[in-house]
Design a protein around this motif. Structure first.
Motif, mmCIF file in Angstrom:
data_model
loop_
_atom_site.group_PDB
_atom_site.id
_atom_site.type_symbol
_atom_site.label_atom_id
_atom_site.label_comp_id
_atom_site.label_asym_id
_atom_site.label_seq_id
_atom_site.Cartn_x
_atom_site.Cartn_y
_atom_site.Cartn_z
ATOM 1 N N MET A 1 0.818 -1.182 0.000
ATOM 2 C CA MET A 1 0.000 0.000 0.000
ATOM 3 C C MET A 1 0.873 1.262 0.000
ATOM 4 O O MET A 1 0.537 2.235 -0.650
ATOM 5 N N ILE A 2 1.977 1.217 0.717
ATOM 6 C CA ILE A 2 2.834 2.392 0.781
ATOM 7 C C ILE A 2 3.464 2.670 -0.581
ATOM 8 O O ILE A 2 3.662 3.823 -0.963
ATOM 9 N N TYR A 3 3.775 1.598 -1.331
ATOM 10 C CA TYR A 3 4.373 1.802 -2.653
ATOM 11 C C TYR A 3 3.385 2.460 -3.610
ATOM 12 O O TYR A 3 3.769 3.272 -4.442
ATOM 13 N N ASN A 4 2.118 2.114 -3.489
ATOM 14 C CA ASN A 4 1.077 2.738 -4.297
ATOM 15 C C ASN A 4 1.001 4.232 -3.987
ATOM 16 O O ASN A 4 0.932 5.059 -4.892
ATOM 17 N N LEU A 5 1.046 4.578 -2.709
ATOM 18 C CA LEU A 5 0.994 5.978 -2.292
ATOM 19 C C LEU A 5 2.225 6.745 -2.788
ATOM 20 O O LEU A 5 2.109 7.855 -3.305
ATOM 21 N N ARG A 8 1.886 7.356 -6.543
ATOM 22 C CA ARG A 8 0.934 8.429 -6.851
ATOM 23 C C ARG A 8 1.532 9.805 -6.563
ATOM 24 O O ARG A 8 1.372 10.746 -7.342
#
Length: 55
Positions: A1-5, A8
């Motif tokens: 999830m942190i990599y997605n953030l 973005r």
């Protein structure tokens, strides 16, 4: 999830810098060039991998 953030935020930051430094007309031309390049790679990949009957 942190990599997605992180991804973005990186894209948003890059777009902010591009909008400040690049003329919209230049960005449109570069975008069209990128799309044409991707299409050319796709066509080359298709031609290279299609089944060709033996002569």
């Amino acid at each position: 999830m942190i990599y997605n953030l992180i991804g973005r935020l990186t894209v948003k930051l890059a777009l902010i810098f591009i909008r400040r430094k690049v003329d919209p007309k230049t960005a449109a031309i570069a975008g069209a060039g990128v799309l044409a390049g991707i299409a050319a790679i796709g066509v080359a990949g298709y031609v290279a991998t299609r089944d060709v009957p033996e002569a």
